[in-house]
Design an enzyme around this catalytic site. Structure first.
Site, PDB file in Angstrom:
ATOM      1  N   ARG A  76       0.865  -1.177   0.000  1.00 18.47           N
ATOM      2  CA  ARG A  76       0.000   0.000   0.000  1.00 18.47           C
ATOM      3  C   ARG A  76       0.901   1.225   0.000  1.00 18.47           C
ATOM      4  O   ARG A  76       1.985   1.195   0.610  1.00 18.47           O
ATOM      5  CB  ARG A  76      -0.883   0.042   1.266  1.00 18.47           C
ATOM      6  CG  ARG A  76      -2.026  -0.955   1.298  1.00 18.47           C
ATOM      7  CD  ARG A  76      -3.141  -0.620   0.295  1.00 18.47           C
ATOM      8  NE  ARG A  76      -4.249  -1.549   0.361  1.00 18.47           N
ATOM      9  CZ  ARG A  76      -4.459  -2.549  -0.499  1.00 18.47           C
ATOM     10  NH1 ARG A  76      -3.622  -2.750  -1.509  1.00 18.47           N
ATOM     11  NH2 ARG A  76      -5.512  -3.340  -0.377  1.00 18.47           N
ATOM     12  N   GLU A 121      -4.077   7.566  -4.328  1.00 17.11           N
ATOM     13  CA  GLU A 121      -4.452   6.991  -5.624  1.00 17.11           C
ATOM     14  C   GLU A 121      -5.880   7.414  -5.970  1.00 17.11           C
ATOM     15  O   GLU A 121      -6.723   7.487  -5.073  1.00 17.11           O
ATOM     16  CB  GLU A 121      -4.451   5.452  -5.530  1.00 17.11           C
ATOM     17  CG  GLU A 121      -3.106   4.849  -5.296  1.00 17.11           C
ATOM     18  CD  GLU A 121      -3.209   3.344  -5.074  1.00 17.11           C
ATOM     19  OE1 GLU A 121      -2.277   2.793  -4.493  1.00 17.11           O
ATOM     20  OE2 GLU A 121      -4.227   2.722  -5.451  1.00 17.11           O
ATOM     21  N   HIS A 123      -1.928   0.373  -9.805  1.00 18.10           N
ATOM     22  CA  HIS A 123      -2.506  -0.598  -8.850  1.00 18.10           C
ATOM     23  C   HIS A 123      -3.146  -1.784  -9.585  1.00 18.10           C
ATOM     24  O   HIS A 123      -4.360  -1.993  -9.508  1.00 18.10           O
ATOM     25  CB  HIS A 123      -3.531   0.088  -7.924  1.00 18.10           C
ATOM     26  CG  HIS A 123      -3.758  -0.663  -6.646  1.00 18.10           C
ATOM     27  ND1 HIS A 123      -4.051  -0.054  -5.458  1.00 18.10           N
ATOM     28  CD2 HIS A 123      -3.727  -2.000  -6.375  1.00 18.10           C
ATOM     29  CE1 HIS A 123      -4.200  -0.971  -4.510  1.00 18.10           C
ATOM     30  NE2 HIS A 123      -4.014  -2.171  -5.055  1.00 18.10           N
TER      31      HIS A 123
HETATM   32  P1  NAP Z   1      -0.784 -11.974   4.615  1.00 17.84           P
HETATM   33  O1  NAP Z   1      -0.707 -13.386   4.165  1.00 17.84           O
HETATM   34  O2  NAP Z   1      -1.601 -11.644   5.802  1.00 17.84           O
HETATM   35  O3  NAP Z   1       0.717 -11.464   4.833  1.00 17.84           O
HETATM   36  C1  NAP Z   1       1.015 -10.252   5.432  1.00 17.84           C
HETATM   37  C2  NAP Z   1       2.401 -10.346   6.028  1.00 17.84           C
HETATM   38  O4  NAP Z   1       2.756  -9.060   6.535  1.00 17.84           O
HETATM   39  C3  NAP Z   1       2.517 -11.337   7.172  1.00 17.84           C
HETATM   40  O5  NAP Z   1       3.573 -12.199   6.916  1.00 17.84           O
HETATM   41  C4  NAP Z   1       2.786 -10.473   8.399  1.00 17.84           C
HETATM   42  O6  NAP Z   1       3.738 -11.128   9.223  1.00 17.84           O
HETATM   43  C5  NAP Z   1       3.382  -9.204   7.799  1.00 17.84           C
HETATM   44  N1  NAP Z   1       3.115  -8.031   8.614  1.00 17.84           N
HETATM   45  C6  NAP Z   1       1.954  -7.667   9.202  1.00 17.84           C
HETATM   46  N2  NAP Z   1       2.113  -6.537   9.899  1.00 17.84           N
HETATM   47  C7  NAP Z   1       3.402  -6.180   9.757  1.00 17.84           C
HETATM   48  C8  NAP Z   1       4.185  -5.107  10.269  1.00 17.84           C
HETATM   49  N3  NAP Z   1       3.656  -4.178  11.077  1.00 17.84           N
HETATM   50  N4  NAP Z   1       5.492  -5.056   9.921  1.00 17.84           N
HETATM   51  C9  NAP Z   1       6.024  -5.991   9.123  1.00 17.84           C
HETATM   52  N5  NAP Z   1       5.343  -7.031   8.619  1.00 17.84           N
HETATM   53  C10 NAP Z   1       4.042  -7.130   8.932  1.00 17.84           C
HETATM   54  O7  NAP Z   1      -1.354 -11.040   3.456  1.00 17.84           O
HETATM   55  P2  NAP Z   1      -1.176 -11.225   1.879  1.00 17.84           P
HETATM   56  O8  NAP Z   1      -2.341 -11.980   1.334  1.00 17.84           O
HETATM   57  O9  NAP Z   1       0.195 -11.707   1.581  1.00 17.84           O
HETATM   58  O10 NAP Z   1      -1.356  -9.691   1.422  1.00 17.84           O
HETATM   59  C11 NAP Z   1      -0.433  -8.714   1.862  1.00 17.84           C
HETATM   60  C12 NAP Z   1      -0.841  -7.320   1.430  1.00 17.84           C
HETATM   61  O11 NAP Z   1      -0.615  -7.137   0.039  1.00 17.84           O
HETATM   62  C13 NAP Z   1      -2.313  -6.986   1.593  1.00 17.84           C
HETATM   63  O12 NAP Z   1      -2.651  -6.622   2.908  1.00 17.84           O
HETATM   64  C14 NAP Z   1      -2.500  -5.824   0.616  1.00 17.84           C
HETATM   65  O13 NAP Z   1      -2.303  -4.580   1.259  1.00 17.84           O
HETATM   66  C15 NAP Z   1      -1.388  -6.038  -0.408  1.00 17.84           C
HETATM   67  N6  NAP Z   1      -1.969  -6.371  -1.717  1.00 17.84           N
HETATM   68  C16 NAP Z   1      -1.743  -5.544  -2.783  1.00 17.84           C
HETATM   69  C17 NAP Z   1      -2.279  -5.849  -4.015  1.00 17.84           C
HETATM   70  C18 NAP Z   1      -2.030  -4.992  -5.221  1.00 17.84           C
HETATM   71  O14 NAP Z   1      -2.834  -5.006  -6.141  1.00 17.84           O
HETATM   72  N7  NAP Z   1      -0.949  -4.254  -5.294  1.00 17.84           N
HETATM   73  C19 NAP Z   1      -3.086  -6.966  -4.169  1.00 17.84           C
HETATM   74  C20 NAP Z   1      -3.294  -7.789  -3.080  1.00 17.84           C
HETATM   75  C21 NAP Z   1      -2.733  -7.471  -1.861  1.00 17.84           C
HETATM   76  P3  NAP Z   1       3.802 -10.887  10.827  1.00 17.84           P
HETATM   77  O15 NAP Z   1       2.397 -11.138  11.314  1.00 17.84           O
HETATM   78  O16 NAP Z   1       4.812 -11.872  11.308  1.00 17.84           O
HETATM   79  O17 NAP Z   1       4.246  -9.482  11.010  1.00 17.84           O
END
Ligand code: NAP
Length: 322
Positions: free
Chosen positions: A242, A271, A289
C-alpha cells in the site's frame, strides 16, 4: 435480533454497494438482494439517509473500504464483504466493536500479485520500460545504446511482509537466482530464508527491498528515511503493498537526489491522483494498482464476495473472515 429474523424471512436483504464486483457477480447479487448503489449515487448522503437503517450488508473493496462515518450510519449492518485481500480502509475496530464480521479475498490473488511484484523488480533493475521509451522516443536512433543496467542474478531481495504474497514473490525471486531474506513482526518457523528483526537491518542487507505487508496505521511510514538510507544508492524499492507503507515525500527526495537507485510502484498515497513529481523521474516504474488486475482473479475475488454474503444470510460459516 428478532427484527432481523423477521426481515430475513420476509424480504431480500438490503445491501449497500460501495464498490461493485465484476459484472457476472453483480448479476448474482442483484437476484439475491436489493442493491443500493452508493458507488453510482449522485447524492450519497441522501441515499444513506434514505436507506441506511435497512442496510444489512456492505459490498466494497480496498480502494474505498468502509469509513467509520458510513459505518455509524448503518445501524443494522450485519456483514461487510470486502472484495480485496487488503482491508486497511475498512473501519475494522468499529466493526469489531459492533460484532460485525468482515470478509476479504485471500489466496485467489496471490500468484497474480506476486507476478506483478517480480515484473516490477525485473523492470526497474533491467530498465525494461526505460528501454521501451528509449526505442519509442527515437533515442536509440539518435544517441545509440541505452546505458547498461544491473544483473538480478545473485542479488538479494528483502521482503517486508512474508505472508501469502511475500512467499509467492520469494519463489519467483529464487527462480531468478536471487537470494531471499525477510522481515515481519515475528520470525517464522520452518523458513530457510534469513530473518531480520527490523526494516532497517533488512534494507541494509538487500539490493531490492520488496514491500508485501498490509497497509493501515501499523505499517504507516514503515519505510522511513532511516530505512531508505540503509538501502543506499545501489538499492531499489518495490511496493505492491500500500502507498502508506512508504514515507512518500522522503522517497521522492531520495529518488530525485539519487540516494537510492530506483523505485517500482504499483501503489501510492492518494491513488489515483498521485503526486505528479513521480512523472518526471527516470528512475521509477509506475503502475496503476494492477497487482490483482486480471479477469480471472477479479472474478474469483468477486465470487468470494458473493459466497461470503450467501453464507452469512444462510446462517453458515463465512468462507474467508478476516
Ligand atoms: P498476509 O498473508 O496476511 O501477509 C502479510 C504479512 O505481513 C505477514 O507475513 C505479516 O507477518 C506481515 N506483517 C503484518 N504486519 C506487519 C508489520 N507491522 N510489519 C512488518 N510485517 C508485517 O497477506 P497477503 O495476502 O500476503 O497480502 C499482503 C498485502 O498485500 C495486503 O494486505 C495488501 O495490502 C497487499 N496487496 C496488494 C495488491 C495490489 O494489487 N498491489 C493486491 C493484493 C494485496 P507478521 O504477522 O509476522 O508481522
Amino acid at each position: 435480533p428478532n427484527i432481523r429474523k423477521e426481515k430475513s424471512m420476509a424480504t431480500k436483504p438490503d445491501i449497500l454497494v460501495v464498490v461493485p464486483t465484476r459484472p457476472k457477480q453483480m448479476e448474482m447479487l442483484e437476484s439475491a438482494y436489493v442493491l443500493h448503489r452508493h458507488d453510482k449515487a449522485d447524492d450519497r448522503d441522501a441515499l444513506v439517509k434514505e436507506v441506511g437503517e435497512k442496510i444489512r450488508g456492505v459490498v466494497t473493496m480496498g480502494s474505498k473500504g468502509l469509513s467509520g462515518d458510513l459505518l455509524a450510519r448503518l445501524p443494522n449492518l450485519e456483514i461487510v464483504a470486502c472484495g480485496s485481500v487488503g482491508y486497511d480502509t475498512v473501519d475494522i475496530d468499529g466493526c469489531k466493536a459492533r460484532d460485525i464480521p468482515v470478509t476479504n479475498t485471500p489466496d485467489v490473488l496471490t500468484n497474480d500479485v506476486a507476478d506483478v511484484a517480480m515484473a516490477l523488480t525485473f523492470d526497474i533493475v533491467r530498465g525494461l520500460t526505460r528501454g521501451e521509451r528509449w526505442v519509442r522516443e527515437g533515442l536509440w536512433r539518435d544517441k545509440g545504446m541505452m546505458p547498461l543496467t544491473t544483473t538480478l542474478t545473485g542479488k538479494t531481495m528483502g521482503i517486508i511482509g512474508y505472508g501469502r504474497i511475500g512467499k509467492a514473490i520469494a519463489q519467483r525471486a529464487e527462480a531468478f537466482e536471487m537470494n531471499v531474506a525477510y522481515h515481519g513482526r515475528t520470525k517464522q518457523d520452518g523458513v530457510s530464508h534469513a530473518y531480520f528483526g527490523s526494516p532497517e537491518a533488512l534494507a541494509q542487507a538487500c539490493d531490492v527491498l520488496m514491500l508485501a505487508c498490509p497497509g493501515g496505521d501499523e505499517t504507516k511510514g514503515l519505510v522511513s528515511r532511516e530505512v531508505l538510507q540503509a538501502l543506499g544508492p545501489d538499492g531499489y524499492v518495490v511496493n505492491i503493498a500500500r502507498g502508506s507503507v512508504i514515507d512518500e515525500p522522503v522517497l521522492l527526495e531520495f529518488l530525485k537526489e539519487k540516494k537510492i537507485k530506483g523505485a517500482a510502484l504499483d501503489v501510492f498515497e492518494n491513488e489515483p491522483k498521485i503526486d505528479e513529481t513521480f512523472f518526471a523521474l527516470e528512475n521509477v516504474v509506475l503502475q496503476p494498482h494492477v497487482g490483482s488486475g486480471t479477469e480471472e482473479t477479479r472474478d474469483a475475488m468477486s465470487q468470494l464476495v458473493v459466497d461470503n454474503l450467501a453464507a452469512h444470510f444462510a446462517g453458515k460459516p463465512l468462507l474467508t473472515p478476516v
